[in-house]
Design an enzyme around this catalytic site. Structure first.
Site, PDB file in Angstrom:
ATOM      1  N   ARG A  16      -7.375  -9.860   0.145  1.00 24.57           N
ATOM      2  CA  ARG A  16      -7.574  -8.497   0.626  1.00 24.57           C
ATOM      3  C   ARG A  16      -9.012  -8.275   1.085  1.00 24.57           C
ATOM      4  NH1 ARG A  16      -3.786  -5.683  -3.993  1.00 24.57           N
ATOM      5  NH2 ARG A  16      -1.847  -5.725  -2.777  1.00 24.57           N
ATOM      6  N   ARG A 154      -6.189 -12.411  11.886  1.00 26.96           N
ATOM      7  CA  ARG A 154      -5.798 -11.361  10.939  1.00 26.96           C
ATOM      8  C   ARG A 154      -4.287 -11.372  10.689  1.00 26.96           C
ATOM      9  NH1 ARG A 154      -3.159  -8.341   8.568  1.00 26.96           N
ATOM     10  NH2 ARG A 154      -3.621  -6.252   7.788  1.00 26.96           N
ATOM     11  N   LYS A 165       2.012 -14.018  -3.005  1.00 27.59           N
ATOM     12  CA  LYS A 165       3.091 -13.226  -3.601  1.00 27.59           C
ATOM     13  C   LYS A 165       4.224 -14.129  -4.089  1.00 27.59           C
ATOM     14  CE  LYS A 165       2.090  -8.954  -1.098  1.00 27.59           C
ATOM     15  NZ  LYS A 165       2.575  -7.947  -0.119  1.00 27.59           N
ATOM     16  N   ASN A 191       3.725  -2.867   0.715  1.00 30.95           N
ATOM     17  CA  ASN A 191       3.021  -1.979  -0.210  1.00 30.95           C
ATOM     18  C   ASN A 191       2.549  -0.780   0.605  1.00 30.95           C
ATOM     19  OD1 ASN A 191       1.161  -0.654  -1.905  1.00 30.95           O
ATOM     20  ND2 ASN A 191       0.701  -2.554  -3.012  1.00 30.95           N
ATOM     21  N   GLU A 195      -1.003   0.115   2.715  1.00 31.85           N
ATOM     22  CA  GLU A 195      -0.985   0.287   4.173  1.00 31.85           C
ATOM     23  C   GLU A 195      -1.655   1.601   4.575  1.00 31.85           C
ATOM     24  OE1 GLU A 195       2.985  -0.130   5.636  1.00 31.85           O
ATOM     25  OE2 GLU A 195       3.207  -2.173   4.847  1.00 31.85           O
ATOM     26  N   THR A 241       2.257  -8.795  10.994  1.00 30.63           N
ATOM     27  CA  THR A 241       1.845  -9.517   9.795  1.00 30.63           C
ATOM     28  C   THR A 241       3.026  -9.678   8.846  1.00 30.63           C
ATOM     29  OG1 THR A 241      -0.409  -8.626   9.979  1.00 30.63           O
ATOM     30  CG2 THR A 241       0.237  -9.543   7.853  1.00 30.63           C
ATOM     31  N   GLU A 245       4.798 -13.039   7.422  1.00 27.62           N
ATOM     32  CA  GLU A 245       5.030 -13.264   5.995  1.00 27.62           C
ATOM     33  C   GLU A 245       6.492 -13.636   5.719  1.00 27.62           C
ATOM     34  OE1 GLU A 245       3.431 -10.309   3.308  1.00 27.62           O
ATOM     35  OE2 GLU A 245       1.857  -9.800   4.719  1.00 27.62           O
TER      36      GLU A 245
END
Length: 257
Positions: A16, A154, A165, A191, A195, A241, A245
């Site tokens: 993060r 990014r 995770k 989450n 966000e 993103t 994932e």
């Protein structure tokens, strides 16, 4: 991010922190790009004639830079995904033996074409005035390349988020991966509170970066449209993103099943 120390790479707090630093890079790159008009000819195939190259001017710059950077082993780093992977030479520097931090085939996840599409068709028109400025075609296109690189890094960093995770919730995610439960995986990696924090922080950065803090600012001092930057994250960066994932997780058990 020290990729020679996998334990630190997979620490979600470190991930993060890296993503927050990337926000700074992206905002500053957009500020630089917003100084120039749209320059549509730089994105059109054949818009600027280039010998022995069938693509746009920005594509040509991006490809040529990637060729040079590949020789410096940039794309051996786990966090780098090239736009032209099939055109890259071998490095001239000796290789670095990175410990494995992702599953064995991370480069299968590559959304650079999507990134280039939304950047050219949505982001540039939202932050730049319309028109061409021939004397600045080179400068604006170099800014485009920096914007594309920072957005790509990014968005593809989502692979590290997903791996972190997965390691934390291995049993639950393994079941969803085996069931190819894309909706479940999408929910598991989302989450909403984080966000919202990202979007609020990004708006503040876009409003303040590039402004002299010792002077009172006015609407005319804006270097880039903050709402456009927030919309970019909300509509493109965050969703892409998540796509990265989920795609990563769907292949995560490749070596295990």
């Amino acid at each position: 991010m020290d990729f020679l120390r996998p334990d630190t790479v997979m620490d979600l707090s470190n991930i993060r922190a890296a993503l927050i630093r990337m926000e700074d890079t992206i905002v500053f790159n957009l500020i630089e790009r917003a100084k120039f008009p749209r320059q549509p000819s730089s994105y059109q195939k054949g818009g600027i004639a280039i010998p022995d190259f069938d693509g746009s001017f920005v594509d040509w710059i991006l490809r040529e830079e990637e060729i040079v950077h590949a020789k410096l082993r940039r794309y051996q780093s786990p966090d780098e995904i090239p736009f032209f992977p099939d055109d890259l030479p071998e490095p001239i520097l000796p290789p670095i033996s990175y410990p494995p931090v992702l599953y064995p085939h991370p480069n299968k996840v590559n959304v650079n074409d999507h990134i280039k599409d939304f950047y050219v068709n949505d982001i540039v028109p939202s932050i730049c005035q319309d028109g061409e400025q021939e004397e600045n075609l080179g400068s604006s296109s170099l800014c485009d390349v920096e914007c594309l690189r920072s957005l790509s890094r990014r968005i593809h960093f989502g692979r590290f988020v997903a791996e972190s995770k997965f390691l934390t919730e291995r049993e639950t995610m393994t079941a969803m991966i085996k069931a190819k439960d894309m909706a479940g995986l999408g929910a598991a990696i989302t989450n909403s509170a984080v966000e919202k924090q990202v979007l609020a922080r990004l708006k503040k950065k876009a409003e303040t970066y590039g402004i002299d803090p010792n002077l009172k600012s006015s609407p005319n001092d804006k270097k880039v449209d903050a709402d456009a930057v927030v919309a970019m994250y909300e509509n493109w960066v965050i969703p892409l993103t998540k796509e990265v994932e989920v795609e990563y997780l769907l292949h995560r058990l490749h070596e295990e099943v």
